[in-house]
Design an enzyme around this catalytic site. Structure first.
Site, short mmCIF file in Angstrom:
data_model
loop_
_atom_site.label_atom_id
_atom_site.label_comp_id
_atom_site.label_asym_id
_atom_site.label_seq_id
_atom_site.Cartn_x
_atom_site.Cartn_y
_atom_site.Cartn_z
N THR A 372 0.91 -1.13 0.00
CA THR A 372 0.00 0.00 0.00
C THR A 372 0.94 1.17 0.00
O THR A 372 2.14 1.01 0.13
CB THR A 372 -0.87 -0.10 1.27
OG1 THR A 372 -1.73 -1.22 1.15
CG2 THR A 372 -1.69 1.13 1.55
N GLY A 464 1.48 -1.05 4.87
CA GLY A 464 1.89 -2.24 5.61
C GLY A 464 0.77 -3.08 6.20
O GLY A 464 0.95 -3.67 7.26
#
Ligand code: GLY
Length: 561
Positions: A372, A464
């Protein structure tokens, strides 16, 4: 006297040395911190052309779709938190949605759950939200026209940019999966076997054409016309579910950020379907009565106390949280002082609580990816934007849209794919996050803007998966409790507990052997991890200067002026 002078000289020198290491440059007029050098420079360019933080955020989002294809996107979704200089706050949910034809058993084959289907390939794709989100944000808060903020992204796609070492490696590492899908093989692999190298010019002409269509026709340039046709054709090619109707009906949603008070600070965090606001609120309430500063940063007692709060918050997250448009979330109860005091009733400073002994122990979370990306922006007027955006896994579903040049997400994997039954990881998913047509999947993305005495103090967020929540929390605590500077607070070793599996992850460069021993003596199962989140933060100093925290765990970049 001479000795005192020498000592003072030493202290002064040591301080300036450490200040050089720990301080980042400060900027007066605007700062953009993203995971990618090109995207940060694009944000700065838009600020310098008179755009505000929202204009810059939209420009950065489109630039990342070009220069960080593993996570930046137009085929995915995300969340944006805004805080204007006049005190107004807003949160924009441009998370993907399950297509109309999605169903709770769509990943069951011959009576068995097949987790591969929600992770890779066409059935993993949720209806993308990014383009609608960017246009809504710009319409409400931007100053510049869409085609102007999109120009840098179009230029980078059409003329190309030089691949960094890590981007070239990323592409090469995924070659075996890309070649399963014709369009991805064309866009993201080389015909010969050499692979991409650092410094190669990476040109994306089809993507440039798609971006030009969006710049010209706005929403219609993506959710209708040739781009929509290309997405639906890709669905037909591999038997996917997204229809023209799904695309036409997709709407991003304005929501109210969740405001969480901690000492003199207020955190404005993305509300559900982000789980970050509730989890961070719970953890802060649970640790509020403990003197963390006295324990010391990353001491065994500090890590233990915060990790035990994380464990409890994640147990609740797995059970209660989902799309607020589909499920009732007991927000007030979950975030109340009383509830969280009760949750910490079983806490002992001497020993870890076994996760199986906590309530809702029969409901486990799901495993989220680490891919991400987060960016933070503050402009010269004091407007701030925090955006976290994703395709979910690295390069999402790995399916690209033929002729349109972009990757589609694999966000369907963020649903509990089969509630009540173990998933591919042997875990059991929660009903609140079960697949339903039109529903948004639960997320950990937690863009956060912190104010202190009514003024912007921090813009925070991370990549994460579930580690986003705990990374953002620790960036905040590092300043609020331990007075760290932006770069120090972002670089400092982090840890993570998510209830199940019952392990305490820590940055592998992070905890000293004796701290690890003390934690093990309390009963924690420790597990070194290569990177606990990747945060991109901005701190506003008391004199109004902006400083950036660029995560050394990735290759992000701060561009300010
Ligand atoms: N796909 C990562 C997240 O939404 O949390």
């Amino acid at each position: 006297m001479r000795f005192i002078l020498l000592l003072l000289t030493f202290v002064f020198t040591a301080n300036s040395l450490s200040a050089q290491v720990l301080n980042s440059k400060s900027y007066k007029n605007g700062l953009v911190v993203t995971a990618d050098r090109y995207a940060s420079e694009v944000g700065k360019e838009i600020l310098q052309k008179g755009g505000n933080a929202v204009d810059a955020a939209v420009a950065v989002q489109f630039a990342l779709a070009v220069t960080l294809p593993r996570a930046g996107n137009i085929g995915g979704g995300g969340f944006m938190v805004i805080r204007l200089e006049n005190g107004e706050t807003a949160a924009l949910d441009f998370r993907e949605k399950a297509p109309e034809q999605a169903s709770r058993n769509m990943y069951v084959r011959n009576g068995e759950f097949d987790g591969d289907l929600s992770w890779e390939g066409i059935l993993a794709v949720g209806v993308p939200g990014t383009v609608d989100g960017m246009i809504k944000a710009l319409e409400r808060y931007g100053r510049l026209p869409l085609d102007m903020v999109m120009q840098p992204a179009i230029r980078l796609a059409r003329d190309g940019y030089e691949l960094s070492y890590s981007h070239a490696e990323d592409l090469n590492n995924h070659k075996d999966t890309f070649i399963k899908y014709q369009a991805s093989a064309n866009y993201f692999t080389l015909e010969d076997s050499t692979g991409f190298e650092e410094g190669d010019l990476f040109v994306q002409k089809d993507l440039a054409t798609t971006l030009e269509r969006i710049a010209r026709f706005g929403r219609e340039g993506f959710y209708a016309g040739p781009t929509a046709d290309a997405i639906v054709n890709e669905m037909k090619r591999y038997r996917g579910l997204i229809s023209h109707r799904d695309l036409r009906n997709y709407e991003s949603v304005w929501r109210d950020p969740v405001a969480v008070d901690y000492e003199d600070y207020t955190l404005h965090i993305m509300p559900p379907p982000s789980s970050g606001s509730v989890a961070i609120a719970q953890i802060l309430k649970m640790i509020n009565d403990y003197n963390l500063k006295e324990m010391g940063h990353n001491s065994a007692n500090y890590v233990h106390t915060v990790a035990e709060a994380m464990r409890r918050a994640f147990a609740d997250r797995s059970y209660y949280l989902g799309d607020p448009d589909f499920v009732d979330i007991p927000m007030d109860e979950l975030t109340s002082e009383y509830y969280n005091d009760v949750r910490m009733g079983s806490f002992s400073m001497d020993s870890a609580t076994a996760s199986t002994s906590l309530s809702h122990g029969e409901i486990a979370g799901y495993v989220e990816s680490t891919e991400t990306t987060h960016f933070s922006i503050v402009d010269k007027d004091g407007n701030a934007v925090a955006v976290t955006t994703t395709l979910n896994g690295s390069f999402g579903s790995h399916v690209s849209v033929s002729g349109a040049g972009f990757l589609l997400n694999n966000e369907m994997d963020d649903f509990s794919a089969q509630p009540g039954e173990p998933n591919a990881y042997g875990l059991i998913g929660a009903e609140a996050n079960a697949i339903e047509p039109g529903k948004r999947m639960l997320s950990s993305m937690s863009p956060t803007i912190v104010t202190k005495n009514g003024k912007i103090n921090m813009v925070l967020g991370a990549a994460g998966g579930p580690r986003i929540i705990t990374s953002t929390l620790q960036s905040f605590l590092n300043r609020a409790v331990f007075d760290m500077r932006a770069q120090q607070a972002t670089s400092a070793p982090r840890f993570h507990h998510q209830w199940l599996p019952d392990v305490l992850l820590f940055d592998d460069f992070g905890l000293s052997p004796d701290t690890q021993e003390l934690l093990e003596a309390k009963g924690h199962r420790l597990f070194p991890y290569p990177a606990i989140g990747r945060a991109h933060n901005i701190f506003v100093e008391p004199d109004g200067l902006l400083t950036g925290g660029v995560d050394p765990r990735g290759d992000g970049f701060a561009a300010g002026y």
